[in-house]
Design a protein around this motif. Structure first.
Motif, short mmCIF file in Angstrom:
data_model
loop_
_atom_site.label_atom_id
_atom_site.label_comp_id
_atom_site.label_asym_id
_atom_site.label_seq_id
_atom_site.Cartn_x
_atom_site.Cartn_y
_atom_site.Cartn_z
N ILE A 1 0.85 -1.18 0.00
CA ILE A 1 0.00 0.00 0.00
C ILE A 1 0.89 1.24 0.00
O ILE A 1 1.99 1.23 0.53
CB ILE A 1 -0.94 0.02 1.22
N ASN A 2 0.40 2.31 -0.60
CA ASN A 2 1.15 3.56 -0.67
C ASN A 2 1.02 4.32 0.66
O ASN A 2 -0.09 4.60 1.12
CB ASN A 2 0.63 4.43 -1.81
N VAL A 3 2.14 4.63 1.26
CA VAL A 3 2.15 5.34 2.54
C VAL A 3 3.23 6.41 2.49
O VAL A 3 4.22 6.30 1.77
CB VAL A 3 2.42 4.39 3.72
N ASN A 4 3.01 7.46 3.28
CA ASN A 4 4.02 8.50 3.47
C ASN A 4 4.89 8.13 4.66
O ASN A 4 4.37 7.89 5.76
CB ASN A 4 3.36 9.85 3.71
N PRO A 5 6.21 8.08 4.49
CA PRO A 5 7.09 7.67 5.60
C PRO A 5 7.27 8.78 6.61
O PRO A 5 8.34 9.38 6.75
CB PRO A 5 8.40 7.33 4.88
N ARG B 1 -0.51 6.45 13.05
CA ARG B 1 -1.84 6.08 12.57
C ARG B 1 -1.90 4.60 12.20
O ARG B 1 -2.86 3.90 12.54
CB ARG B 1 -2.21 6.94 11.36
N LEU B 2 -0.88 4.10 11.52
CA LEU B 2 -0.86 2.69 11.12
C LEU B 2 -0.77 1.76 12.32
O LEU B 2 -1.38 0.69 12.34
CB LEU B 2 0.30 2.43 10.16
N TYR C 1 8.35 -0.63 6.77
CA TYR C 1 8.93 0.25 5.75
C TYR C 1 9.12 1.66 6.31
O TYR C 1 10.19 2.28 6.15
CB TYR C 1 8.04 0.26 4.52
N ILE C 2 8.07 2.19 6.99
CA ILE C 2 8.17 3.55 7.52
C ILE C 2 9.25 3.62 8.60
O ILE C 2 10.02 4.58 8.67
CB ILE C 2 6.80 4.00 8.07
N SER C 3 9.32 2.60 9.45
CA SER C 3 10.34 2.59 10.50
C SER C 3 11.74 2.59 9.90
O SER C 3 12.64 3.31 10.37
CB SER C 3 10.16 1.36 11.40
#
Length: 234
Positions: free
Chosen positions: A4-8, A15-16, A186-188
């Motif tokens: 899924i497309n997410v902003n890092p 939120r996630l 991925y964001i982490s």
């Protein structure tokens, strides 16, 4: 990259993580609901099997008695005997909630036989005893037939709800939760990478400032030495 497309960003990460906690809790609740629905469904199926067997046996007895009565009595007499029933039947319906599934509950009531010794719609002298047996068997099987219809409808509704719950459980377990875990990972990683880059940049800036300060100090010391040297010559 996650599915899924997410902003890092840290806000997106928070939120996630909240959505993941909700999804895990919902997954557990849905699994518990599915298990309880399966237990209820199996109980209904067992009751349905036993009740269907009893209804079929009693219907066979009623049909057998009616066939013998039809063979003994004339068609006109048989039709005249059953033309005007004495009983009035009322069927009511309510609903019962089983694990958020509204299943029907039927109530069977008869009226018109109070105070009458003979509930049959004909005289006993002009009819066959087999007809009495057929009417008695049919009168006794009506409640079981209504209960059988109720149970079969309940089993259909529970089976449909089990299938929907199973799809939701699988969607959470194999799609939604893994996607959110992958996005969080991925964001982490991106945030850690950005933090390391920022730390490296700060260290480089610190080194540059330190080097400039050392050069300025050396220049100032050299200037002081030149000043003292000029005064000594004088």
């Amino acid at each position: 990259m996650p599915a899924i497309n997410v902003n890092p960003t840290r806000m997106e990460l928070t939120r996630l993580k909240g959505r993941l906690r909700t999804a895990v809790r919902g997954h557990k609740l849905l699994k518990d609901k599915r298990d309880e629905l399966m237990k209820q469904f199996l109980d209904v199926v067992r009751e349905n099997r036993a009740l269907r067997k009893r209804v079929e046996e009693r219907l066979n007895q009623a049909y057998g008695s009616f066939t013998v009565a039809a063979a003994i009595m004339s068609p006109e007499m048989l039709e005249q005997s059953l033309m005007y029933p004495k009983r009035r039947v009322e069927v009511g319906m309510t609903f019962q909630n089983i694990m958020s599934v509204e299943v029907p509950r039927y109530q069977f009531r008869t009226a018109g036989t109070e105070g009458e010794a003979n509930a049959c719609p004909y005289g006993l002298a002009a009819t066959s005893g087999e007809l009495d047996d057929a009417v008695e068997h049919l009168s006794g099987v009506f409640i079981d037939m209504l209960r059988l219809a109720e149970i079969e409808k309940t089993s259909q509704l529970l089976a449909s709800e089990i299938e929907k719950t199973r799809r939701r459980v699988n969607a959470l377990e194999y799609v939604k939760i893994p996607q959110m875990e992958e996005a969080i990972k991925y964001i982490s990683m991106k945030l850690d990478e950005n933090e390391r880059s920022s730390t490296i940049r700060l260290m480089k800036v610190k080194d540059m400032l330190l080097k400039e300060a050392i050069e300025e100090k050396r220049a100032a010391d050299a200037k002081v030495m030149e000043t003292f040297g000029a005064q000594g010559e004088v």
